[in-house]
Design a protein around this motif. Structure first.
Motif, PDB file in Angstrom:
ATOM      1  N   GLY A   1       5.482   7.618   1.775  1.00 51.37           N
ATOM      2  CA  GLY A   1       5.565   8.854   1.105  1.00 51.37           C
ATOM      3  C   GLY A   1       7.183   9.283   1.122  1.00 51.37           C
ATOM      4  N   THR A   2       7.592  10.376   0.265  1.00 52.41           N
ATOM      5  CA  THR A   2       8.865  10.633  -0.035  1.00 52.41           C
ATOM      6  C   THR A   2       9.115  12.072   0.149  1.00 52.41           C
ATOM      7  N   PRO A   3      10.137  12.339   0.713  1.00 53.38           N
ATOM      8  CA  PRO A   3      10.621  14.033   0.730  1.00 53.38           C
ATOM      9  C   PRO A   3      10.840  14.474  -0.738  1.00 53.38           C
ATOM     10  N   ALA A   4      11.130  15.960  -0.751  1.00 49.94           N
ATOM     11  CA  ALA A   4      11.405  16.657  -2.085  1.00 49.94           C
ATOM     12  C   ALA A   4      12.622  16.128  -2.415  1.00 49.94           C
ATOM     13  N   GLY A   5      12.940  16.417  -3.763  1.00 52.93           N
ATOM     14  CA  GLY A   5      14.016  16.119  -4.377  1.00 52.93           C
ATOM     15  C   GLY A   5      13.996  14.839  -5.684  1.00 52.93           C
TER      16      GLY A   5
ATOM     17  N   VAL B   1       0.819  -1.120   0.053  1.00 46.37           N
ATOM     18  CA  VAL B   1       0.098   0.052   0.089  1.00 46.37           C
ATOM     19  C   VAL B   1       0.794   1.205  -0.209  1.00 46.37           C
ATOM     20  N   GLY B   2       0.811   1.919  -1.020  1.00 48.59           N
ATOM     21  CA  GLY B   2       1.660   3.048  -1.207  1.00 48.59           C
ATOM     22  C   GLY B   2       0.686   4.431  -0.674  1.00 48.59           C
ATOM     23  N   ILE B   3       1.544   5.305  -0.384  1.00 43.48           N
ATOM     24  CA  ILE B   3       0.775   6.725   0.422  1.00 43.48           C
ATOM     25  C   ILE B   3       1.532   7.851  -0.533  1.00 43.48           C
ATOM     26  N   GLY B   4       0.688   8.518  -1.342  1.00 45.41           N
ATOM     27  CA  GLY B   4       1.291   9.676  -1.889  1.00 45.41           C
ATOM     28  C   GLY B   4       1.149  11.061  -1.288  1.00 45.41           C
ATOM     29  N   ARG B   5       1.953  12.001  -1.749  1.00 45.02           N
ATOM     30  CA  ARG B   5       1.857  13.463  -1.163  1.00 45.02           C
ATOM     31  C   ARG B   5       1.967  13.410   0.293  1.00 45.02           C
ATOM     32  N   ASN B   6       2.550  13.006   1.159  1.00 45.60           N
ATOM     33  CA  ASN B   6       2.695  12.898   2.564  1.00 45.60           C
ATOM     34  C   ASN B   6       3.978  13.835   3.004  1.00 45.60           C
TER      35      ASN B   6
ATOM     36  N   TYR C   1      12.569   8.095  -9.053  1.00 47.65           N
ATOM     37  CA  TYR C   1      12.934   7.464  -7.625  1.00 47.65           C
ATOM     38  C   TYR C   1      12.098   8.149  -6.696  1.00 47.65           C
ATOM     39  N   GLU C   2      11.846   7.381  -5.587  1.00 47.26           N
ATOM     40  CA  GLU C   2      11.208   7.919  -4.512  1.00 47.26           C
ATOM     41  C   GLU C   2      11.829   7.305  -3.064  1.00 47.26           C
ATOM     42  N   ALA C   3      12.887   7.691  -2.316  1.00 46.51           N
ATOM     43  CA  ALA C   3      13.307   7.100  -1.182  1.00 46.51           C
ATOM     44  C   ALA C   3      12.258   7.198   0.129  1.00 46.51           C
ATOM     45  N   GLU C   4      11.686   6.057   0.608  1.00 41.81           N
ATOM     46  CA  GLU C   4      10.966   5.995   1.421  1.00 41.81           C
ATOM     47  C   GLU C   4      11.042   5.020   2.543  1.00 41.81           C
ATOM     48  N   LEU C   5      10.207   5.482   3.894  1.00 43.29           N
ATOM     49  CA  LEU C   5      10.397   4.517   4.844  1.00 43.29           C
ATOM     50  C   LEU C   5       9.180   3.403   4.509  1.00 43.29           C
ATOM     51  N   ALA C   6       9.569   2.316   4.780  1.00 41.12           N
ATOM     52  CA  ALA C   6       8.495   1.154   4.558  1.00 41.12           C
ATOM     53  C   ALA C   6       8.132   0.602   5.791  1.00 41.12           C
ATOM     54  N   VAL C   7       6.699   0.270   6.393  1.00 43.77           N
ATOM     55  CA  VAL C   7       6.401  -0.331   7.305  1.00 43.77           C
ATOM     56  C   VAL C   7       5.875  -1.756   6.908  1.00 43.77           C
ATOM     57  N   VAL C   8       6.499  -2.756   7.755  1.00 47.82           N
ATOM     58  CA  VAL C   8       6.361  -4.109   7.501  1.00 47.82           C
ATOM     59  C   VAL C   8       5.284  -4.563   8.599  1.00 47.82           C
TER      60      VAL C   8
ATOM     61  N   THR D   1      11.740  -1.082   6.838  1.00 53.80           N
ATOM     62  CA  THR D   1      12.928  -1.107   5.959  1.00 53.80           C
ATOM     63  C   THR D   1      12.892   0.064   5.077  1.00 53.80           C
ATOM     64  N   CYS D   2      14.058  -0.021   4.291  1.00 58.18           N
ATOM     65  CA  CYS D   2      14.094   1.102   3.292  1.00 58.18           C
ATOM     66  C   CYS D   2      13.085   0.542   2.111  1.00 58.18           C
ATOM     67  N   ALA D   3      12.897   1.637   1.249  1.00 58.40           N
ATOM     68  CA  ALA D   3      12.099   1.478   0.064  1.00 58.40           C
ATOM     69  C   ALA D   3      12.336   2.403  -1.355  1.00 58.40           C
ATOM     70  N   ASN D   4      12.011   1.989  -2.289  1.00 58.96           N
ATOM     71  CA  ASN D   4      12.219   2.915  -3.437  1.00 58.96           C
ATOM     72  C   ASN D   4      10.790   2.633  -4.268  1.00 58.96           C
ATOM     73  N   ASP D   5      10.195   3.936  -4.252  1.00 59.85           N
ATOM     74  CA  ASP D   5       8.770   3.736  -4.865  1.00 59.85           C
ATOM     75  C   ASP D   5       8.980   4.258  -6.215  1.00 59.85           C
ATOM     76  N   LEU D   6       9.364   3.464  -7.355  1.00 62.21           N
ATOM     77  CA  LEU D   6       9.553   4.048  -8.452  1.00 62.21           C
ATOM     78  C   LEU D   6       8.200   4.282  -9.340  1.00 62.21           C
TER      79      LEU D   6
END
Length: 257
Positions: free
Chosen positions: A227-231, A63-68, A112-119, A140-145
């Protein structure tokens, strides 16, 4: 505790990563820790002698979260949603550390989108905020391409967000972590592009678990991307993207066309 999934010979195995950086070992676990708990077998391997896999393949969903993150919303020229903006990625989108990101033929703009993932660690539904920690296995770490050109043309995000290899995760799951104030960084070929903190999220990780569980029954191994920060920017053939999250480690993946 760092829970990894790895291969030494043929069969995927779970283990606990122990020791200081540069000399880590993996203590093999008997069976699946999501169902059997952590039962050590006594077998150990040097981390450098194993191949790390995605630490979990979700049984049902990502489950992804956009614009957070407000700064990411601003850079994308979007509006802040009134509630967490959810989308789904199939489990076939998940790959592990070092695995190639296969850029799809239908898109020329993969970001690319660097994100924290909840398991998620146990089956749950309608989880109250104060009980979230009871159902979380770890982070864990995630990349929401994302295929940005397709995201603009398709009414739904399934293709833009869910293509094969669009969700690298790893290198392992950290089970003892407070998610509320972690530095999240993303680097393209060693050049720092994203540098944020989970404290800047509009909805924190625990709030997201509670919210998502109102819509979906969550199963052990399910993943929530926060979600991902700017950049954010584009990745092309031959480039490598690294996600570094404080308290977890580094996820690194090359892109291939």
């Amino acid at each position: 505790m760092r829970i990894a999934r790895f291969v030494v010979n043929d069969d995927p195995t779970f283990g606990v990563v122990e020791g200081p950086a540069g000399s880590e070992e993996v203590a093999v676990i008997n069976g699946d820790p999501f169902y059997n708990g952590v039962q050590l077998t006594g077998v150990r391997h040097a981390l450098e002698d194993v191949r790390l896999l995605a630490p979990v393949i979700p049984r049902s969903k990502v489950v992804g979260i956009g614009r957070n993150y407000a700064d990411h919303i601003q850079e994308m020229g979007s509006e802040t949603p009134a509630a967490p903006l959810m989308f789904l990625k199939p489990n076939t989108s998940v790959v592990g550390p070092g695995d190639p990101i296969m850029l799809p033929s239908f898109s020329d703009q993969i970001s690319y989108e660097a994100e924290l993932a909840v398991v998620i660690g146990r089956i749950c539904k309608d989880v109250p905020l104060e009980r979230v920690d009871d159902v979380v296995f770890g982070y864990t770490c995630a990349n929401d391409l994302t295929a940005r050109d397709v995201q603009k043309t398709d009414d739904q995000w399934a293709r833009a967000k869910g293509f094969d290899t669009s969700c690298p995760i790893g290198p392992w799951i950290e089970t003892d972590l407070d998610p509320e104030n972690l530095r999240v960084r993303g680097s393209l070929d060693g050049d720092l592009r994203q540098d944020g903190s989970t404290s800047d999220m509009i909805w924190g990780a625990r709030e997201l678990v509670a919210y998502v569980s109102q819509a979906f029954t969550l199963l052990p191994g399910d993943i929530i991307l926060t979600g991902t920060p700017a950049g954010v920017g584009m990745i092309t053939d031959g480039q490598r993207f690294d996600v570094d999250i404080e308290g977890i480690g580094r996820l690194s993946n090359p892109a291939r066309r």
